[in-house]
Scaffold this motif. Sequence first.
Motif, short mmCIF file in Angstrom:
data_model
loop_
_atom_site.label_atom_id
_atom_site.label_comp_id
_atom_site.label_asym_id
_atom_site.label_seq_id
_atom_site.Cartn_x
_atom_site.Cartn_y
_atom_site.Cartn_z
N LEU A 176 2.71 10.37 -7.13
CA LEU A 176 3.90 10.73 -7.92
C LEU A 176 5.08 11.09 -7.02
O LEU A 176 5.89 11.96 -7.37
CB LEU A 176 3.59 11.89 -8.88
N SER A 177 5.18 10.45 -5.86
CA SER A 177 6.27 10.74 -4.93
C SER A 177 7.26 9.58 -4.80
O SER A 177 8.10 9.58 -3.90
CB SER A 177 5.70 11.09 -3.55
N VAL A 197 -4.39 4.19 -19.68
CA VAL A 197 -4.75 4.79 -18.40
C VAL A 197 -3.46 5.02 -17.61
O VAL A 197 -2.57 4.16 -17.61
CB VAL A 197 -5.71 3.88 -17.60
N SER A 198 -3.35 6.14 -16.94
CA SER A 198 -2.12 6.46 -16.22
C SER A 198 -1.85 5.46 -15.12
O SER A 198 -2.77 4.96 -14.46
CB SER A 198 -2.18 7.87 -15.64
N THR A 199 -0.57 5.18 -14.90
CA THR A 199 -0.16 4.25 -13.85
C THR A 199 -0.60 4.74 -12.48
O THR A 199 -0.99 3.95 -11.62
CB THR A 199 1.37 4.07 -13.87
N SER A 200 -0.56 6.04 -12.27
CA SER A 200 -0.95 6.60 -10.97
C SER A 200 -2.43 6.35 -10.69
O SER A 200 -2.82 6.06 -9.54
CB SER A 200 -0.64 8.10 -10.90
N LEU A 201 -3.26 6.43 -11.72
CA LEU A 201 -4.69 6.19 -11.53
C LEU A 201 -4.97 4.71 -11.25
O LEU A 201 -5.79 4.37 -10.39
CB LEU A 201 -5.47 6.65 -12.77
N ARG A 209 0.83 -1.21 0.00
CA ARG A 209 0.00 0.00 0.00
C ARG A 209 0.86 1.26 0.00
O ARG A 209 0.50 2.27 -0.63
CB ARG A 209 -0.94 0.00 1.21
N THR A 210 1.98 1.24 0.70
CA THR A 210 2.88 2.39 0.71
C THR A 210 3.43 2.63 -0.69
O THR A 210 3.49 3.78 -1.17
CB THR A 210 4.04 2.17 1.70
#
Length: 209
Positions: free
Chosen positions: A73-74, A166-170, A64-65
């Motif tokens: 995006l960190s 689809v964006s990886t972050s989404l 999850r982290t």
Amino acid sequence: MPQMIRSRIAIIAFLFFTVISHAQSGINCLTVDSSGLYSKAFNSFEKDLFEHYNFGNDSIKTYRTFLAEVASLSLDLRKLPSDNSIQLARTFKKKSSDPNSIWVKLSEYENQEATKKTSPSTTPNQGEEEILIFNYRGGLIQCLKNNSNSDDFQNIISTLEQDGNVSTSLIAQRIYYIPDDRFKADEIKKFIAFDIYYSILMVIEKAFG
């Protein structure tokens, strides 16, 4: 039929269906690749993750982290990937033109859907590097989807089958909110390894020399 015989048959039937159920849920989808590359890649991914976050054996907190950092995006991409994982990402990138690759060219993926919809196809501009996406219609992902007990996960895959751009972050954000009892399943962990981790590494691998 005597009560003892009926009870014995009931017990045998219960054990039989328990074994069958366990066998079906215990399928290792990484074996769709007979070369062992998928298994090596997944092991390298988990080694990177657990060493980087250092949460011991707490896999849910570790995963999850990672997803939270991808979604926000960190993610520190200077420290997380090992040399081994970078090399594996390069191997996957080279194999993207193979018919059974788990990554495919975005233009080809979109063209498959465009053909079904009789819509205009998408082609990259001349000189542009092809964008690679996870093959959501391929053997590995279909195995993960079909053997998952999570309706949320299956719905995510069904959506991506139609539109893989689809964006990886989404994607990370949607996976993050799957409940713990489903989230810890091997199918979801393997999806995270390939569709999120290695998809990112194939984009950044040039920065590692």
